[in-house]
Write an enzyme that holds these catalytic residues in place. Structure first.
Site, short mmCIF file in Angstrom:
data_model
loop_
_atom_site.label_atom_id
_atom_site.label_comp_id
_atom_site.label_asym_id
_atom_site.label_seq_id
_atom_site.Cartn_x
_atom_site.Cartn_y
_atom_site.Cartn_z
N THR B 168 0.82 -1.12 -0.10
CA THR B 168 -0.08 0.03 -0.04
C THR B 168 1.05 1.01 0.06
O THR B 168 1.95 0.99 0.45
CB THR B 168 -0.90 0.03 1.27
OG1 THR B 168 -1.34 -1.16 1.56
CG2 THR B 168 -1.94 0.95 1.15
N ARG B 196 -11.64 -8.64 -4.56
CA ARG B 196 -11.47 -8.58 -3.06
C ARG B 196 -11.06 -7.15 -2.92
O ARG B 196 -10.41 -6.35 -3.63
CB ARG B 196 -10.25 -9.38 -2.74
CG ARG B 196 -9.88 -9.16 -1.39
CD ARG B 196 -8.34 -8.50 -1.45
NE ARG B 196 -8.09 -8.39 0.00
CZ ARG B 196 -6.99 -7.69 0.19
NH1 ARG B 196 -6.58 -6.94 -0.42
NH2 ARG B 196 -6.59 -7.50 1.65
N VAL B 197 -11.76 -6.58 -1.94
CA VAL B 197 -11.09 -5.26 -1.38
C VAL B 197 -10.64 -5.21 -0.01
O VAL B 197 -11.13 -5.90 0.65
CB VAL B 197 -12.34 -4.05 -1.50
CG1 VAL B 197 -12.09 -2.78 -0.97
CG2 VAL B 197 -12.78 -4.14 -2.88
N GLY B 198 -9.53 -4.80 0.35
CA GLY B 198 -8.86 -4.55 1.52
C GLY B 198 -9.34 -3.33 2.48
O GLY B 198 -10.37 -2.60 1.91
N ASP B 199 -8.47 -2.80 3.27
CA ASP B 199 -8.82 -1.59 4.34
C ASP B 199 -8.57 -0.45 3.50
O ASP B 199 -9.11 0.69 4.08
CB ASP B 199 -8.21 -1.83 5.62
CG ASP B 199 -6.69 -1.94 5.17
OD1 ASP B 199 -5.96 -2.46 4.40
OD2 ASP B 199 -5.81 -1.25 5.96
N THR B 218 -1.54 -0.02 6.66
CA THR B 218 -1.04 -0.79 5.56
C THR B 218 -0.70 -2.34 6.22
O THR B 218 -0.19 -2.14 7.40
CB THR B 218 0.45 -0.51 4.94
OG1 THR B 218 0.76 -1.60 4.24
CG2 THR B 218 1.56 0.12 6.04
N GLY B 219 -1.07 -3.16 5.54
CA GLY B 219 -0.76 -4.68 6.12
C GLY B 219 -1.60 -5.79 5.60
O GLY B 219 -2.33 -5.60 4.69
N GLY B 221 -4.99 -6.74 5.16
CA GLY B 221 -6.21 -5.65 5.37
C GLY B 221 -7.19 -6.09 5.82
O GLY B 221 -7.96 -5.26 6.50
#
Lengths: 298, 298
Positions: B168, B196-199, B218-219, B221
């Site tokens: 990120t 797929r969607v992360g944070d 970041t990380g 998610g």
């Protein structure tokens, strides 16, 4: 309820917050009937020992199946006349969460969210989310089949011109084992641009459950996102604030950002919270030892 | 810094948290160079009085333009070999927020997020978000053009087999007027299922700014979403906790949920926070009266 004295199990449901217009008034009896049925089913399941997540999801599924609510089969239409739906579910004990946004074929989006919960992902969007659900046996139907006469009439009237243009359905549960869960589902805002996603499927905005509290929000989704509404309640409860205070603080924050709406929440002690800054929110509440209560207006 | 003594302006940037593998080590000098350039540009802009949001977005845009980071031109590939990108920006003063998820053609997704910020929506997803950006003059290119040799090699190696599979980029700023902003952008996880969607694009999960604090995470998610990480920090800072404590508490929560990562944050007093539970996070920090600091490993 005295502090520490659990009233588990408990369940709250809502059918979206918004203005109290002619549509809600015309259908108040029917809405009340549906809410009572959903609540009775949830109570039976909870008394049989069914877990909170299963009950919350089943409540939302039933509300999705009722055309009077803006979710699933009753979803509002985007500006282009198609339907896009979003949903989320979260289990408090381990914070497992599943959500879908912008699905167009899943009959019950909350079942697609349930499928994701516990896997490697939390949020799947768009056609990939539809495909994932279908491949795992979740019932789908063509987007056209979601387009009801009622939703077309709503779109023709213009955004915000009447009630039920916004809307969401949701449920929060505390089960007999003391575990919490939340579930929310929406058809978005009538006339919204395709691709717009509100707070319902966003963990910490419209939906949240941990080991202290479960929350499902409804209303002006963008304000709930910018308020971090559901996570705000969780943070305040975690800091020791009573649930009703925490819920009121979140709605105040939504209001400062220009938004209105409502929310349902329940804490680990079985304390329910129903907060509303809109004119109306079809809703129901039952907890052990109490009679079920169903209301439509504020 | 003594309490109440502002060190405005200040800026922090990150290039994603993850393992310290051969790729990061091989490119440490180049990464350090880019971070120093971005930081120097941000410092100049802030000293000229540019607002926090513009600076945060410009930092992220520059990081998106560097193939070494997993965002924009350096985005990881989904399992099907295509690129899907997400980004969010938030201005603290009025909590205006804009985000896109699952865009496939926008050269700088953070510019698409900026475009949405301040309008009626907060989050647009999928092709509709690409179209919206293109129609408003944001530069786009075919999805194929994002598929780099480096990203293909990364995908072939398998998820998690080396560094830079996650990743990120982000920036948080406090401007000379004392206003805060945050911006985050990502290409997701190498090998992730499409959709797929992360944070990163989720306000309150990976990105947040209010009048007290700005955060970019970041990380892993999914763990950041289930922790409500950014909103949790905001809630704790709002409750009077020092920023470093709040940031540590959020990363602890992410850890309890099985996730690792890092975050950058800055509060209204100019106090910076850099927290990291992964092995490495390329990052930089500058605040008035101090020398810029750039690091890659923990």
């Amino acid at each position: 309820v005295a502090p520490g004295q659990s009233t588990a199990p408990a369940v709250l449901i809502h059918g979206g917050a918004g203005p109290l217009g002619p549509r809600l008034r015309d259908h108040e009896a029917e809405i009340t009937l549906v809410l009572n049925e959903v609540l009775a089913g949830a109570r039976d399941a909870l008394e049989r020992g069914t877990d909170a997540l299963s009950v919350a999801i089943r409540c939302v599924e039933q509300l999705e199946d009722c055309e009077l609510f803006n979710a699933g089969l009753g979803s509002a239409l985007c500006a282009d006349g198609t339907v896009e739906m979003s949903a989320a579910a979260m289990r408090g004990s381990d914070r497992a969460a599943g959500a879908v946004a912008g699905v167009r074929t899943v009959r019950n989006p909350i079942r697609a969210a349930e499928l994701i919960l516990g896997g490697d992902q939390v949020l799947l969007i768009g056609p990939a989310a539809d495909r994932h659900a279908r491949e795992h046996g979740i019932a789908t139907q063509p987007n056209d089949a979601f387009v009801t006469r009622r939703a077309r009439a709503r779109l023709a009237l213009g955004t915000g011109s009447e009630d039920l243009t916004h809307g969401t359905v949701g449920a929060v549960c505390l089960d007999a084992a003391g575990l919490l869960a939340a579930a929310t589902s929406t058809g978005g805002i009538s006339g919204q641009p395709p691709g717009r996603v509100g707070d319902s499927p966003l963990i910490g905005a419209g939906t949240w459950a941990d080991d202290r509290v479960a929350v499902s929000c409804t209303g002006d989704g963008e304000a709930f996102i910018r308020a971090g509404a559901a996570a705000r309640i969780a943070g305040l409860v975690d800091a020791g604030r009573p649930l009703a205070q925490a819920a009121a603080a979140a709605l105040d924050e939504v209001g400062r950002l220009g938004g209105r709406g409502g929310l349902i929440a329940v804490d680990a002690g079985g304390e329910p919270a129903l907060q509303l800054s809109s004119e109306a929110m079809p809703r129901g509440c039952w907890s052990a030892g109490n009679e079920p209560v169903v209301r439509v207006s504020a």
